[in-house]
Enzyme design. Structure first.
Site, PDB file in Angstrom:
ATOM      1  N   LYS A  91      35.571  40.313  34.287  1.00  0.00           N
ATOM      2  CA  LYS A  91      36.381  39.175  34.742  1.00  0.00           C
ATOM      3  C   LYS A  91      35.486  38.222  35.524  1.00  0.00           C
ATOM      4  O   LYS A  91      34.684  38.673  36.367  1.00  0.00           O
ATOM      5  CB  LYS A  91      37.504  39.712  35.643  1.00  0.00           C
ATOM      6  CG  LYS A  91      38.458  38.638  36.176  1.00  0.00           C
ATOM      7  CD  LYS A  91      39.507  39.259  37.103  1.00  0.00           C
ATOM      8  CE  LYS A  91      40.555  38.251  37.546  1.00  0.00           C
ATOM      9  NZ  LYS A  91      41.567  38.870  38.440  1.00  0.00           N
ATOM     10  N   SER A 147      46.050  37.685  36.699  1.00  0.00           N
ATOM     11  CA  SER A 147      44.945  36.765  36.602  1.00  0.00           C
ATOM     12  C   SER A 147      43.816  37.251  35.703  1.00  0.00           C
ATOM     13  O   SER A 147      42.996  36.449  35.287  1.00  0.00           O
ATOM     14  CB  SER A 147      44.376  36.502  37.997  1.00  0.00           C
ATOM     15  OG  SER A 147      43.862  37.703  38.555  1.00  0.00           O
ATOM     16  N   SER A 152      47.560  41.558  38.965  1.00  0.00           N
ATOM     17  CA  SER A 152      46.603  40.915  38.063  1.00  0.00           C
ATOM     18  C   SER A 152      45.903  41.831  37.088  1.00  0.00           C
ATOM     19  O   SER A 152      45.178  41.367  36.216  1.00  0.00           O
ATOM     20  CB  SER A 152      45.545  40.158  38.871  1.00  0.00           C
ATOM     21  OG  SER A 152      46.080  38.973  39.392  1.00  0.00           O
TER      22      SER A 152
END
Lengths: 443, 443
Positions: free
Chosen positions: B90, B159, B183
């Site tokens: 990420k 996210s 997330s």
């Protein structure tokens, strides 16, 4: 039993025994816990009218427990390393059945049903609660009535004023205190006793009225380092061997020494020189740059956390708050979360950075306070030389190391990295042996 | 080597291998890390034009490392349990030499010199960084461009949008994500993969751009529970045995189930019934009263800590902040320290109280999200069913457990007490076996 009768005759001498020595005699059967508690009570009766170290002395309760401990030790059923040892409890710690007033009397008077975690640990090891000692209001700066046993015109320091004075005046061999900024080591220094706080978080503060949760430490007062180590081993549930060992490698920080009075700075330098002659290595160190901001950062954390705890009580009883704690709470109420979090980050950055300096030596040697105990009871003195080590949460100990010409105690502070409380105690034991401070207030 | 050539021919199949299976073949010498990386790269080339899971694919770097891992495994010099396994990162995690943009592009573009701690651990275990995946801006709610592999008109959640989508689309068998509210588990649920976050603090967030330090967790995406356990053992530096074991004692909280859509609540209830038929014990539990306030408390902590981190950047680049993260920071800047500390106290009280409920069962079973992945990319969906477990810092895992009639994944969430991450994985392995979810987006 001749020895026992002999000792029972000299109660002043019994009250002067340290934790280890008294415990040893109790285990050998030459000292009864009852005689020890009675000797302490006699000192308190004789002296506390003018010293005002105690909020509440639990004569009946302490004697009842002492009789039980005496019966147990008579049949060799010893509860632990503090069997039969009386101790004092700063009046922000809960003791089951006794009121906790926090020096705030009427509006903060509770009678808890449970002991604070540290009190429970000492009791489980056989120790006896003798009573509660005076604290400044909510462990901040509004003074307690307590006087300095070496000179009653001087402050004993604070906030653990009564605990320090009671141990110094030989009313009790051991007392619990708490330190958020300089509330154990400073009064220990002013009163000529040993004051020790281990690494933050190592001893639970459960059952202690908070001043600032991130900074509050449980600490102890004794009259010697070995005694502090004995009590520490109980509080931290660790086996700790406090042995003087080899001459230590000590660090001196000139920038800290410069913050002390000339008298104190000269005394600490002379003490360091004596340590060097006895084989210690002395190295001058520079503290990390984050040291410059640690007072402001710690104060912001203190104000914020104190305000968070006091907000509901303060909303009701603001007029009963002393001026110092009132200012603290009022300032705290205006601080933003972002400012608080920034200050806490700065505090933790100092902790990280200073750990490297500390861990590279056996201890950092500094004055405990910039001056001996100031005259008057209006102020509890200057905590600024203790503050960085409280804000960093690292272990620190104060040792009595001399007397001023006017007969007030002088002291040194030794500091180590977080997690090295036991190592610090061994260094302190070596330093204590060199200093050989044997004076008492002569009360 | 016939086997190896055979596998090299079917790159889609290779890209569909899980972490454990691929690792096993690499160790046996029947799969080359180069072939595995090439298969993943081929999937990415074929699919990422429309899915947009990747910010940056490090083809050259990944292939160079894969060749090194191939040479090592050819001489049986295996670095660790993830030898030769490609993974996605990420884009709020630092990877040495690759930019970290945090979904904020120009004004938050850094090229770090060091790996995040978790990236370094995976690499040390032999894993290969394939590239960086899309995140919402600063890991909050302003959406990434990524689409849901099951239906490109739907959000993949956030996210960690790109990490979830990349693992779901068989572009990579493993991805790192982070969860502050929901997330990791929410995008895992929306994308039909396993999402797991261990106890808060167990995996270091060093080198990860914070959203809220007290709440940020590193988490992982895989396509099976055993794979998540394998990666967890590397990240937590523990030996973890993930075994399905005996039918678990599961808790169901009706008040949580009521917060899900009828479709999702019915699915979770049906899944629970199936578990019961397979021997699990199902018990309805009531969550502690502090559950009611946990959303508000956690949100206050989140806003405060996000504002503390973003304040300096926000002062310069406010106009470049997306509307959601901007609102978050602006609200955080107005919160007082006392409010923050009160919220954090409430959060920690919930953590304490809910631990008892959790520890009394093998897991709490809930929906991961109130609905399947919502249509449109404007919102990343509803994190409210993940939030309490992030705010409490307890381990949680999401498992794909079915499909809606329109072909979107459904999921269950399993939650355990802090410190019981490994126990949770074993329970999840048992549940996974019952659910037997084998579908893939068919891309």
């Amino acid at each position: 039993m001749g020895g026992l009768r002999e000792e029972l005759d000299g109660s002043a001498d019994l009250a002067a025994l340290g934790v280890g020595e008294a415990g040893e005699r109790i285990r050998r059967g030459t000292l009864s816990p009852v005689a020890l508690v009675e000797a302490c009570l006699e000192r308190i009766r004789a002296l506390d009218g003018t010293l005002e170290a105690w909020v509440h002395v639990d004569e009946k309760g302490a004697l009842a427990v002492a009789r039980e401990r005496a019966r147990e030790s008579a049949r060799a059923a010893v509860r632990g390393p503090l069997h039969g040892i009386p101790f004092a409890v700063k009046d922000i710690f809960d003791v089951a059945g006794l009121p906790t007033t926090a020096g705030a009397r009427a509006f903060a008077h509770r009678r808890p049903g449970e002991d604070a975690a540290s009190v429970a640990l000492l009791r489980a090891a056989g120790a006896i609660v003798l009573g509660k000692t005076h604290t400044t209001q909510f462990a901040y700066r509004d003074p307690a009535p307590t006087r300095n046993p070496w000179n009653r015109a001087h402050t004993p320091g604070g906030s653990s004023s009564g605990s320090a004075a009671a141990v110094a005046a030989r009313m009790v061999p051991l007392a619990l205190g708490s330190q958020t900024v300089g509330s154990v080591l400073r009064p220990a220094a002013y009163c000529g006793v040993v004051g020790f706080k281990p690494t933050h978080g190592l001893v639970s503060t459960t059952g202690v009225i908070p001043l600032a949760g991130s900074l509050d430490h449980v600490g102890v007062f004794t009259r010697g380092v070995a005694d502090a180590g004995l009590v520490f081993s109980v509080l931290a549930r660790q086996r700790v061997a406090v042995e003087p060992g080899n001459p230590p490698r000590l660090a001196l920080a000139p920038e800290v020494l410069r913050r002390a009075s000339r008298e104190v700075a000269a005394h600490v330098q002379a003490t360091a020189d004596a340590f060097a002659r006895a084989g210690a290595t002395l190295t001058e160190v520079k503290l990390p740059r984050s040291f410059d901001g640690i007072h402001a950062a710690g104060q912001t954390v203190l104000e914020s956390e104190a305000a968070a705890f006091h907000e509901p009580l303060f909303a009701k009883y603001a007029d009963q708050y002393g001026p110092e704690i009132r200012k603290l709470v009022e300032r705290g109420l205006t601080i933003s979360a972002v400012t608080y979090l920034g200050a806490n980050r700065a505090r933790l950055a100092f902790r990280e950075e200073v750990m490297e300096v500390l861990a590279a030596h056996d201890a950092l040697l500094t004055p405990t306070a910039p001056t001996p105990a100031p005259e008057g009871l209006a102020s509890t003195g200057d905590a600024s030389l203790c503050a960085p080590w409280s804000f960093a949460g690292v272990p620190a100990i104060s040792l009595p190391s001399g007397l001023t010409p006017s007969g007030l105690p002088l002291a040194i502070q030794l500091v180590q990295a977080a997690g090295a409380s036991a190592r610090l105690l061994s260094v302190a034991a070596w330093c204590e042996r060199q200093v050989a401070f044997t004076r008492s207030p002569g009360l």
